[in-house]
Design an enzyme around this catalytic site. Structure first.
Site, PDB file in Angstrom:
ATOM      1  N   THR A  58       0.836  -1.204   0.000  1.00  0.00           N
ATOM      2  CA  THR A  58       0.000   0.000   0.000  1.00  0.00           C
ATOM      3  C   THR A  58       0.868   1.249   0.000  1.00  0.00           C
ATOM      4  O   THR A  58       1.869   1.301   0.731  1.00  0.00           O
ATOM      5  CB  THR A  58      -0.988   0.086   1.187  1.00  0.00           C
ATOM      6  OG1 THR A  58      -1.569   1.396   1.197  1.00  0.00           O
ATOM      7  CG2 THR A  58      -0.372  -0.154   2.548  1.00  0.00           C
ATOM      8  N   ILE A  59       0.472   2.216  -0.803  1.00  0.00           N
ATOM      9  CA  ILE A  59       1.191   3.500  -0.783  1.00  0.00           C
ATOM     10  C   ILE A  59       0.958   4.206   0.547  1.00  0.00           C
ATOM     11  O   ILE A  59       1.691   5.106   0.907  1.00  0.00           O
ATOM     12  CB  ILE A  59       0.760   4.432  -1.942  1.00  0.00           C
ATOM     13  CG1 ILE A  59      -0.726   4.772  -1.877  1.00  0.00           C
ATOM     14  CG2 ILE A  59       1.132   3.838  -3.288  1.00  0.00           C
ATOM     15  CD1 ILE A  59      -1.132   5.953  -2.756  1.00  0.00           C
ATOM     16  N   ASP A  60      -0.086   3.792   1.279  1.00  0.00           N
ATOM     17  CA  ASP A  60      -0.446   4.502   2.523  1.00  0.00           C
ATOM     18  C   ASP A  60       0.519   4.218   3.679  1.00  0.00           C
ATOM     19  O   ASP A  60       0.535   4.945   4.670  1.00  0.00           O
ATOM     20  CB  ASP A  60      -1.864   4.122   2.961  1.00  0.00           C
ATOM     21  CG  ASP A  60      -2.911   4.527   1.950  1.00  0.00           C
ATOM     22  OD1 ASP A  60      -2.578   5.312   1.046  1.00  0.00           O
ATOM     23  OD2 ASP A  60      -4.056   4.048   2.055  1.00  0.00           O
ATOM     24  N   GLY A  87      -3.911   8.916   1.176  1.00  0.00           N
ATOM     25  CA  GLY A  87      -3.641   8.365   2.510  1.00  0.00           C
ATOM     26  C   GLY A  87      -4.784   8.762   3.419  1.00  0.00           C
ATOM     27  O   GLY A  87      -4.719   9.777   4.100  1.00  0.00           O
ATOM     28  N   ARG A  88      -5.814   7.963   3.408  1.00  0.00           N
ATOM     29  CA  ARG A  88      -7.085   8.326   4.054  1.00  0.00           C
ATOM     30  C   ARG A  88      -6.933   8.746   5.515  1.00  0.00           C
ATOM     31  O   ARG A  88      -7.267   9.867   5.883  1.00  0.00           O
ATOM     32  CB  ARG A  88      -8.007   7.111   3.978  1.00  0.00           C
ATOM     33  CG  ARG A  88      -9.449   7.411   3.977  1.00  0.00           C
ATOM     34  CD  ARG A  88     -10.259   6.155   3.766  1.00  0.00           C
ATOM     35  NE  ARG A  88     -10.274   5.726   2.392  1.00  0.00           N
ATOM     36  CZ  ARG A  88      -9.676   4.609   1.946  1.00  0.00           C
ATOM     37  NH1 ARG A  88      -9.019   3.831   2.788  1.00  0.00           N
ATOM     38  NH2 ARG A  88      -9.741   4.284   0.685  1.00  0.00           N
ATOM     39  N   GLU A 147      -5.490  14.046   1.681  1.00  0.00           N
ATOM     40  CA  GLU A 147      -6.886  13.966   1.232  1.00  0.00           C
ATOM     41  C   GLU A 147      -7.826  13.729   2.420  1.00  0.00           C
ATOM     42  O   GLU A 147      -9.011  14.025   2.352  1.00  0.00           O
ATOM     43  CB  GLU A 147      -7.048  12.810   0.247  1.00  0.00           C
ATOM     44  CG  GLU A 147      -6.718  11.437   0.873  1.00  0.00           C
ATOM     45  CD  GLU A 147      -6.975  10.230  -0.019  1.00  0.00           C
ATOM     46  OE1 GLU A 147      -7.355  10.403  -1.189  1.00  0.00           O
ATOM     47  OE2 GLU A 147      -6.774   9.103   0.464  1.00  0.00           O
ATOM     48  N   GLN A 200       0.355   9.350  -8.219  1.00  0.00           N
ATOM     49  CA  GLN A 200       1.310   9.029  -7.159  1.00  0.00           C
ATOM     50  C   GLN A 200       1.462   7.528  -6.934  1.00  0.00           C
ATOM     51  O   GLN A 200       2.438   7.077  -6.369  1.00  0.00           O
ATOM     52  CB  GLN A 200       0.923   9.721  -5.847  1.00  0.00           C
ATOM     53  CG  GLN A 200      -0.398   9.270  -5.266  1.00  0.00           C
ATOM     54  CD  GLN A 200      -1.049  10.323  -4.385  1.00  0.00           C
ATOM     55  OE1 GLN A 200      -0.516  10.676  -3.344  1.00  0.00           O
ATOM     56  NE2 GLN A 200      -2.212  10.825  -4.781  1.00  0.00           N
ATOM     57  N   ARG A 201       0.503   6.732  -7.363  1.00  0.00           N
ATOM     58  CA  ARG A 201       0.650   5.298  -7.136  1.00  0.00           C
ATOM     59  C   ARG A 201       0.940   4.540  -8.436  1.00  0.00           C
ATOM     60  O   ARG A 201       1.094   3.331  -8.424  1.00  0.00           O
ATOM     61  CB  ARG A 201      -0.568   4.719  -6.423  1.00  0.00           C
ATOM     62  CG  ARG A 201      -1.854   4.784  -7.209  1.00  0.00           C
ATOM     63  CD  ARG A 201      -3.025   4.269  -6.390  1.00  0.00           C
ATOM     64  NE  ARG A 201      -4.188   4.128  -7.239  1.00  0.00           N
ATOM     65  CZ  ARG A 201      -5.433   4.104  -6.814  1.00  0.00           C
ATOM     66  NH1 ARG A 201      -5.682   4.223  -5.521  1.00  0.00           N
ATOM     67  NH2 ARG A 201      -6.424   3.953  -7.655  1.00  0.00           N
TER      68      ARG A 201
HETATM   69  O1  F6P Z   1      -5.640   2.334  -0.287  1.00  0.00           O
HETATM   70  C1  F6P Z   1      -4.760   3.050  -1.054  1.00  0.00           C
HETATM   71  C2  F6P Z   1      -5.377   4.292  -1.616  1.00  0.00           C
HETATM   72  O2  F6P Z   1      -4.503   4.719  -2.607  1.00  0.00           O
HETATM   73  C3  F6P Z   1      -5.677   5.409  -0.599  1.00  0.00           C
HETATM   74  O3  F6P Z   1      -4.603   6.216  -0.312  1.00  0.00           O
HETATM   75  C4  F6P Z   1      -6.771   6.173  -1.277  1.00  0.00           C
HETATM   76  O4  F6P Z   1      -7.585   6.853  -0.359  1.00  0.00           O
HETATM   77  C5  F6P Z   1      -7.523   5.099  -1.965  1.00  0.00           C
HETATM   78  O5  F6P Z   1      -6.614   4.063  -2.242  1.00  0.00           O
HETATM   79  C6  F6P Z   1      -8.184   5.541  -3.236  1.00  0.00           C
HETATM   80  O6  F6P Z   1      -8.804   4.454  -3.800  1.00  0.00           O
HETATM   81  P1  F6P Z   1      -9.634   4.456  -5.134  1.00  0.00           P
HETATM   82  O7  F6P Z   1      -8.665   4.549  -6.252  1.00  0.00           O
HETATM   83  O8  F6P Z   1     -10.362   3.179  -5.109  1.00  0.00           O
HETATM   84  O9  F6P Z   1     -10.514   5.644  -5.085  1.00  0.00           O
END
Ligand code: F6P
Length: 413
Positions: A143-145, A193-194, A249, A305-306
């Site tokens: 996970t990037i988080d 990064g929720r 975010e 970013q990912r």
């Molecule tokens: O779980 C990793 C993540 O990249 C979080 O940082 C982000 O809030 C979420 O996924 C976004 O997910 P999606 O692409 O499903 O909206």
């Protein structure tokens, strides 16, 4: 007749720039350890339940393909965000999953994902024990988080951090170039990064000999006070013409609302009850523009970013590969219900090794940034935070360029 030794691997949750390096690590190690077929589930457990899987040997034909896979962003096999019900809620789903596993003569089930995905490994390994199935279930972190417990950090984080820090440096330069005789300008950057601010904090890596770095950083670990935010920004504007601020975010107000909800963002909710967050920077840039009269701009790094594998960190690519291989080794040696972790062996020189932990201690837990790694005002990270993440962005993993663009390995159905 002896059962075949087959293995299946899936990818789950938000992708990263190096999730396919873990897949490559699983495939290569499984072949080296003598597994017969290496299956890939298409779109994780959700696709698996619809019997959507492939034999990976139809996709990977050479060491060059392995290298291409390591350089390919997003989930090669497709991903999902799917929550398995509790066993007592829907036993039929589990019966179906184990029927498919038996049919394919699967000995080991490897799942590459974050804390929600580890919930799948936990439930399947628990079910196997209760019902006496002998398949092994292993998790590979991703996970990037960077919010998984018990691992020093997660594969995917280092590359995303490198992208954020690099882009922040470039944005700061861009903004400075336009400030001559102009009005002051404010740029607000939004980072994913929720609930964990690890990646937003990585913007601080931009503070180097040739760059001042962002002026303030707001993480979700600290309640967001919009009045203080305005005052800090106004104070900064008295001293400098270009102010660059990084926000997560997931920053929330004292009443629990996400800042992005102030502009109507966060309507979509996924299977794990997580709101999709976006629009935080746009809202704050609009707010600051109205309050200060300055030119403002918001930049949402969003999926860039990912997926920026062109700027992946070599440390990250190598570690992602390592943990994939370590999960196969663990399953082959009889482990189940566990997740591989990265242990930091030394800081200087930076060295790491694979470890392993019970997945029950990891699934559904979120590791956030300790308060002591933020300054008193809660609007910047400390030296200790920077020292922890800095080694993770080191080295490059150059893409294979074809006609000026990176080449990727793409699934052929
Ligand atoms: O779980 C990793 C993540 O990249 C979080 O940082 C982000 O809030 C979420 O996924 C976004 O997910 P999606 O692409 O499903 O909206």
């Amino acid at each position: 007749m002896a059962k075949k030794r087959n293995i299946i691997v899936g990818q789950s949750g938000g992708p990263t720039a190096v999730i396919n390096s873990s897949l490559a690590g699983v495939y290569k190690t499984a072949k080296e350890r003598g597994f017969c077929k290496v299956y890939g589930m298409l779109h994780g457990i959700q696709g698996f339940m619809d019997e959507q899987y492939i034999d990976l040997s139809t996709q990977i034909h050479s060491d060059l393909d392995i290298e291409l896979l390591k350089r390919t962003p997003s989930a090669f096999l497709g991903s999902c965000r799917f929550k398995l019900p509790e066993i007592h809620e829907d036993a039929e789903i589990y019966e179906k999953i184990f029927q498919i596993l038996d049919k394919l003569e699967i000995e080991a089930f490897i799942y590459i994902g974050g804390n929600d995905s580890m919930d799948t490994i936990k439930k399947l390994s628990d079910y196997a024990i209760v019902k006496g199935h002998d398949q092994k279930f292993l998790g590979v972190p991703k996970t990037i988080d960077n919010d998984l417990a018990l691992t020093d950090h997660t594969p995917g984080f280092g590359s995303a951090a490198k992208y954020i820090a690099t882009s922040t440096k470039e944005i700061i330069r861009d903004a400075l170039g336009l400030t001559y005789n102009d009005k002051e300008a404010i740029t607000v950057l939004e980072v994913m990064g929720r609930n964990a601010g690890w990646l937003t904090g990585a913007a601080a890596l931009a503070r180097t000999e040739d760059c001042e770095g962002p002026d303030a950083i707001y993480l979700p670990e600290v309640v967001f006070d919009i009045d203080k935010f305005l005052k800090t920004t106004k104070d900064l504007l008295k001293k400098k013409e270009s102010v660059v601020i990084a926000v997560s975010e997931g920053i929330k107000l004292a009443d629990g609302r996400y800042v992005c909800e102030l502009s109507g963002g966060a309507d979509y909710v996924d299977a794990f009850g997580h709101k999709q967050l976006q629009g935080t920077a746009a809202y704050l840039a609009g707010f600051l523009g109205a309050e200060t009269g300055c030119k403002t701009r918001s930049i949402e790094f969003s999926t860039l970013q990912r997926s920026a594998s062109h700027m992946a960190s070599r440390v990250d690519v190598d570690e992602a590969f390592m943990v994939g291989g370590a999960a196969v080794k663990a399953a082959d040696e009889g482990d189940s219900g566990k997740m591989v972790v990265i242990d930091r062996v030394s800081d200087d020189p930076y060295q790491s090794a694979a470890g392993i932990y019970d997945v029950h201690r990891i699934a559904n837990h979120e590791k956030t940034v300790p308060r002591s790694w933020l300054n008193e005002e809660g609007n910047y990270v400390t030296e200790e935070f920077i020292n922890y993440i800095e080694p993770l962005i080191h080295g490059n993993y150059e893409p294979f360029m074809v006609n000026g663009l990176p080449r990727h390995l793409v699934l052929k159905k």
